[in-house]
Design a protein around this motif. Structure first.
Motif, PDB file in Angstrom:
ATOM      1  N   PHE A 259      14.762 -16.686 110.949  1.00 42.21           N
ATOM      2  CA  PHE A 259      13.402 -16.725 110.413  1.00 42.21           C
ATOM      3  C   PHE A 259      12.975 -18.146 110.050  1.00 42.21           C
ATOM      4  N   ALA A 260      13.910 -18.959 109.581  1.00 41.55           N
ATOM      5  CA  ALA A 260      13.564 -20.347 109.266  1.00 41.55           C
ATOM      6  C   ALA A 260      13.192 -21.120 110.527  1.00 41.55           C
ATOM      7  N   VAL A 261      13.939 -20.912 111.607  1.00 40.04           N
ATOM      8  CA  VAL A 261      13.600 -21.559 112.880  1.00 40.04           C
ATOM      9  C   VAL A 261      12.241 -21.075 113.381  1.00 40.04           C
ATOM     10  N   ALA A 262      11.966 -19.774 113.224  1.00 41.84           N
ATOM     11  CA  ALA A 262      10.658 -19.245 113.615  1.00 41.84           C
ATOM     12  C   ALA A 262       9.535 -19.961 112.873  1.00 41.84           C
ATOM     13  N   ASP A 263       9.758 -20.256 111.590  1.00 41.91           N
ATOM     14  CA  ASP A 263       8.756 -20.987 110.810  1.00 41.91           C
ATOM     15  C   ASP A 263       8.574 -22.410 111.326  1.00 41.91           C
ATOM     16  N   VAL A 264       9.679 -23.126 111.429  1.00 40.14           N
ATOM     17  CA  VAL A 264       9.614 -24.544 111.782  1.00 40.14           C
ATOM     18  C   VAL A 264       9.101 -24.744 113.212  1.00 40.14           C
ATOM     19  N   MET A 265       9.493 -23.844 114.129  1.00 44.61           N
ATOM     20  CA  MET A 265       9.135 -24.000 115.536  1.00 44.61           C
ATOM     21  C   MET A 265       7.848 -23.265 115.921  1.00 44.61           C
ATOM     22  N   SER A 296       6.851 -19.993 121.157  1.00 43.31           N
ATOM     23  CA  SER A 296       7.004 -21.086 120.208  1.00 43.31           C
ATOM     24  C   SER A 296       5.950 -22.174 120.399  1.00 43.31           C
ATOM     25  N   GLY A 297       5.735 -22.936 119.331  1.00 42.88           N
ATOM     26  CA  GLY A 297       4.794 -24.047 119.394  1.00 42.88           C
ATOM     27  C   GLY A 297       3.453 -23.762 118.760  1.00 42.88           C
ATOM     28  N   LYS A 298       3.290 -22.548 118.217  1.00 45.25           N
ATOM     29  CA  LYS A 298       2.038 -22.234 117.531  1.00 45.25           C
ATOM     30  C   LYS A 298       1.983 -22.985 116.199  1.00 45.25           C
ATOM     31  N   LEU A 299       0.820 -23.467 115.835  1.00 42.46           N
ATOM     32  CA  LEU A 299       0.637 -24.152 114.561  1.00 42.46           C
ATOM     33  C   LEU A 299       0.400 -23.098 113.488  1.00 42.46           C
ATOM     34  N   LEU A 300       1.450 -22.787 112.725  1.00 42.00           N
ATOM     35  CA  LEU A 300       1.363 -21.720 111.739  1.00 42.00           C
ATOM     36  C   LEU A 300       0.715 -22.211 110.448  1.00 42.00           C
ATOM     37  N   LYS A 301      -0.071 -21.342 109.858  1.00 43.69           N
ATOM     38  CA  LYS A 301      -0.688 -21.646 108.568  1.00 43.69           C
ATOM     39  C   LYS A 301       0.105 -21.051 107.416  1.00 43.69           C
ATOM     40  N   THR A 302       1.042 -20.164 107.714  1.00 44.66           N
ATOM     41  CA  THR A 302       1.860 -19.521 106.688  1.00 44.66           C
ATOM     42  C   THR A 302       3.301 -19.462 107.169  1.00 44.66           C
ATOM     43  N   ILE A 303       4.227 -19.271 106.236  1.00 45.50           N
ATOM     44  CA  ILE A 303       5.615 -19.015 106.605  1.00 45.50           C
ATOM     45  C   ILE A 303       5.836 -17.514 106.632  1.00 45.50           C
ATOM     46  N   GLU A 304       6.977 -17.082 107.174  1.00 44.22           N
ATOM     47  CA  GLU A 304       7.204 -15.661 107.403  1.00 44.22           C
ATOM     48  C   GLU A 304       7.098 -14.844 106.110  1.00 44.22           C
ATOM     49  N   PHE A 305       7.672 -15.338 105.012  1.00 40.09           N
ATOM     50  CA  PHE A 305       7.672 -14.551 103.783  1.00 40.09           C
ATOM     51  C   PHE A 305       6.257 -14.251 103.303  1.00 40.09           C
TER      52      PHE A 305
END
Length: 359
Positions: A259-265, A296-305
């Motif tokens: 999940f951390a990699v999903a956030d960062v990537m 991957s590569g989307k610019l996320l505005k939130t983290i998974e939690f």
């Protein structure tokens, strides 16, 4: 100073660009008889009309794959991809099974799709990041594909789910599970064509989807492996019902890294319940996540939690968010996730990671 740094970075990119243009990817040639190619074309037309591709084992047709230095293999091939972006134009996506005892690049099953459907090189970066963290990652590469003599250019080659994937990640063979998404996509087709104005019935959602495994024929034929599957099924179903906490079902450090990699990537897409896959480790008797379809590569505005609040506040128990809420409700897992996210999002960690894969 910032402008000077940007200028230096741009200059440094030039040799990489030249090197990329000179690259010689592996060549794959697919030979599909006309009658079988027409069958694939008809399946494509149905998918374009429905807005979704629905396939099963009967959708495969025979073909020949030529690769390497004059090597060839008999294969079965079908169209692949739930969304029709996999089927636009002449560059269709394919799922391939290699027949007999042969394998191609060490794989018996893999997919070919246009790089854009997984956000180009970002998906490759995602799998490299997972691999660095010790999370099961697919072999992912770029190849040049010709179909019946027509060069279709660069495709992404993505490993599929079978024992060679587990062996390549240096783990002992064990079943690979998923929440079956077939009903999910069938419901999409129904809502599009029959009841377009209605809300989802829930027939194909998280709580109602079957839990199944890959290569069930071989799995059920071996009593030892079947017992492993039953154990894995019991764990995942117990988690879904709320009877078992995250830390009793999953390998916590690996799930936290996933999940951390999903956030960062920017790979949130792979963390949705119908995309995530799980390997049952017979040594630890726990489930481990497998990286897949991160987009991957989307610019996320939130983290998974932070995505879990919707399900908790509105009791939407059949959503992506509810699945996440169950995972993050375990404090033991949450603490490891936060620590992992802090660690891998540091500049020094990322600089080291990109240095390792620079070539």
């Amino acid at each position: 100073m910032l402008m000077i740094k940007m200028a230096k970075d741009n200059v440094a990119l030039v040799p990489k660009l030249v090197q990329g243009l000179q690259a010689e990817p592996e060549q794959l040639q697919l030979d599909i008889k006309h009658k079988y190619f027409q069958r694939l074309a008809y399946q494509r037309e149905l998918a374009l009309a429905n807005g979704t591709l629905v396939v099963d084992d009967a959708s495969y047709v025979p073909a020949v794959l030529r690769y390497g230095k004059g090597e060839k293999a008999k294969i079965k091939i079908r169209l692949k991809g739930d969304r029709i972006d996999h089927l636009r134009g002449d560059k269709w996506s394919f799922r391939i099974r290699v027949k007999g005892e042969n394998s191609v690049f060490g794989m018996k099953q893999f997919s070919l799709h246009r790089p854009a459907t997984r956000n180009f090189v970002n998906e490759w970066l995602y799998h490299q990041a997972l691999k660095r963290e010790g999370v099961i990652a697919l072999r992912y590469a770029f190849v040049e594909v010709t179909v019946n003599g027509k060069n279709l250019g660069i495709y992404a080659l993505e490993e599929h789910f079978e024992k060679r994937l587990i062996e390549n990640n240096r783990l002992r063979e064990g079943p690979i599970l998923r929440f079956n998404e077939d009903l999910f996509w069938q419901e999409n087709v129904q809502r599009r064509n029959v009841f377009p104005a209605t809300q989802r019935s829930g027939s194909g959602q998280y709580l109602s989807s079957d839990i199944d495994a890959f290569q069930t024929g071989k799995l059920f034929a071996d009593s030892s492996r079947y017992r492993q599957f039953r154990k894995a099924l019991s764990l995942l179903e117990g988690f879904r019902r709320g009877a078992l906490p995250t830390s009793a079902v999953f390998d916590i450090p690996k799930l936290a890294s996933y999940f951390a990699v999903a956030d960062v990537m920017g790979a949130e897409h792979g963390a949705r319940w119908h995309n995530i896959r799980f390997y049952y480790n017979p040594v630890t008797a726990l489930l481990e996540p497998i990286g897949f379809d991160g987009n991957s590569g989307k610019l996320l505005k939130t983290i998974e939690f932070s995505r879990t609040g919707l399900a908790v506040n509105t009791l939407q128990t059949n959503t992506f968010e509810f699945f996440l809420a169950r995972i993050f409700a375990d404090e033991a897992f949450f603490r490891v996730y936060v620590a992992t996210l802090e660690r891998i999002s540091k500049t020094a960690y990322l600089d080291s990671f990109f240095a390792e894969i620079d070539d």
